[in-house]
Design a protein around this motif. Structure first.
Motif, PDB file in Angstrom:
ATOM      1  N   THR A  93      -5.745   7.683  -2.449  1.00 53.06           N
ATOM      2  CA  THR A  93      -5.349   8.005  -1.084  1.00 53.06           C
ATOM      3  C   THR A  93      -6.297   7.302  -0.132  1.00 53.06           C
ATOM      4  O   THR A  93      -7.517   7.338  -0.310  1.00 53.06           O
ATOM      5  N   ILE A  94      -5.725   6.642   0.861  1.00 51.75           N
ATOM      6  CA  ILE A  94      -6.480   5.859   1.836  1.00 51.75           C
ATOM      7  C   ILE A  94      -5.736   5.970   3.164  1.00 51.75           C
ATOM      8  O   ILE A  94      -4.530   6.227   3.177  1.00 51.75           O
ATOM      9  N   THR A  95      -6.405   5.809   4.281  1.00 48.65           N
ATOM     10  CA  THR A  95      -5.667   5.822   5.549  1.00 48.65           C
ATOM     11  C   THR A  95      -4.952   4.487   5.719  1.00 48.65           C
ATOM     12  O   THR A  95      -5.377   3.454   5.176  1.00 48.65           O
ATOM     13  N   HIS A 149       3.319   5.462  -0.382  1.00 49.44           N
ATOM     14  CA  HIS A 149       3.859   6.654   0.271  1.00 49.44           C
ATOM     15  C   HIS A 149       2.983   7.011   1.461  1.00 49.44           C
ATOM     16  O   HIS A 149       1.780   7.185   1.308  1.00 49.44           O
ATOM     17  N   ILE A 150       3.593   7.101   2.653  1.00 53.89           N
ATOM     18  CA  ILE A 150       2.837   7.398   3.876  1.00 53.89           C
ATOM     19  C   ILE A 150       3.102   8.832   4.315  1.00 53.89           C
ATOM     20  O   ILE A 150       4.245   9.273   4.359  1.00 53.89           O
ATOM     21  N   GLU A 151       2.034   9.540   4.637  1.00 56.06           N
ATOM     22  CA  GLU A 151       2.117  10.863   5.229  1.00 56.06           C
ATOM     23  C   GLU A 151       1.540  10.769   6.632  1.00 56.06           C
ATOM     24  O   GLU A 151       0.441  10.231   6.807  1.00 56.06           O
ATOM     25  N   PRO A 152       2.258  11.236   7.649  1.00 55.31           N
ATOM     26  CA  PRO A 152       1.757  11.150   9.018  1.00 55.31           C
ATOM     27  C   PRO A 152       0.398  11.824   9.168  1.00 55.31           C
ATOM     28  O   PRO A 152       0.102  12.807   8.495  1.00 55.31           O
ATOM     29  N   GLY A 203      -3.346   6.305  11.481  1.00 56.97           N
ATOM     30  CA  GLY A 203      -2.119   5.712  10.971  1.00 56.97           C
ATOM     31  C   GLY A 203      -1.484   6.516   9.859  1.00 56.97           C
ATOM     32  O   GLY A 203      -0.460   6.131   9.318  1.00 56.97           O
ATOM     33  N   GLY A 204      -2.089   7.611   9.488  1.00 58.98           N
ATOM     34  CA  GLY A 204      -1.562   8.453   8.423  1.00 58.98           C
ATOM     35  C   GLY A 204      -2.244   8.156   7.103  1.00 58.98           C
ATOM     36  O   GLY A 204      -3.030   7.221   6.979  1.00 58.98           O
ATOM     37  N   LEU A 205      -1.928   8.966   6.128  1.00 56.16           N
ATOM     38  CA  LEU A 205      -2.483   8.778   4.794  1.00 56.16           C
ATOM     39  C   LEU A 205      -1.493   8.013   3.938  1.00 56.16           C
ATOM     40  O   LEU A 205      -0.297   8.259   3.987  1.00 56.16           O
ATOM     41  N   VAL A 206      -2.007   7.104   3.149  1.00 60.96           N
ATOM     42  CA  VAL A 206      -1.191   6.325   2.233  1.00 60.96           C
ATOM     43  C   VAL A 206      -1.615   6.707   0.821  1.00 60.96           C
ATOM     44  O   VAL A 206      -2.798   6.649   0.490  1.00 60.96           O
ATOM     45  N   VAL A 207      -0.655   7.110   0.014  1.00 59.70           N
ATOM     46  CA  VAL A 207      -0.920   7.400  -1.391  1.00 59.70           C
ATOM     47  C   VAL A 207      -0.405   6.204  -2.180  1.00 59.70           C
ATOM     48  O   VAL A 207       0.777   5.869  -2.129  1.00 59.70           O
ATOM     49  N   LEU A 208      -1.314   5.540  -2.877  1.00 61.89           N
ATOM     50  CA  LEU A 208      -0.986   4.363  -3.672  1.00 61.89           C
ATOM     51  C   LEU A 208      -0.835   4.797  -5.127  1.00 61.89           C
ATOM     52  O   LEU A 208      -1.773   5.329  -5.709  1.00 61.89           O
ATOM     53  N   ASP A 209       0.358   4.581  -5.700  1.00 58.05           N
ATOM     54  CA  ASP A 209       0.605   4.972  -7.094  1.00 58.05           C
ATOM     55  C   ASP A 209      -0.156   4.090  -8.076  1.00 58.05           C
ATOM     56  O   ASP A 209      -0.500   4.525  -9.161  1.00 58.05           O
TER      57      ASP A 209
END
Length: 82
Positions: A4-6, A54-57, A61-67
């Protein structure tokens, strides 16, 4: 392995890469360069594939979950070598 990264952190990494890095990463991993661009927030799904992004607001800029972190790790190796 997920990470998880912004979104802003991910874009900062992309913007710090030298010219030609998208193609270099694509060649290293045996994928299309547009797939690498999509990983960093691009949206060319005609030529590139989705890449488990996958972006979560939220803030920054929101959180990005990288699979899969393979593209991120390749980018970080390029930056470390500079």
């Amino acid at each position: 392995m997920t990470k998880t990264i912004t979104f802003n952190e991910l874009r900062k990494i992309k913007d710090s890469l030298p010219t030609g890095s998208m193609q270099r990463i694509a060649d290293e991993l045996g994928i299309d360069a547009d797939t690498v661009r999509n990983y960093f927030g691009g949206q060319n799904y005609k030529d590139g594939d989705s890449c488990g992004f996958h972006i979560e607001p939220g803030p920054d800029g929101g959180l990005v979950v990288l699979d899969d972190t393979a593209i991120l790790e390749a980018a970080q190796r390029i930056l470390a070598a500079q």
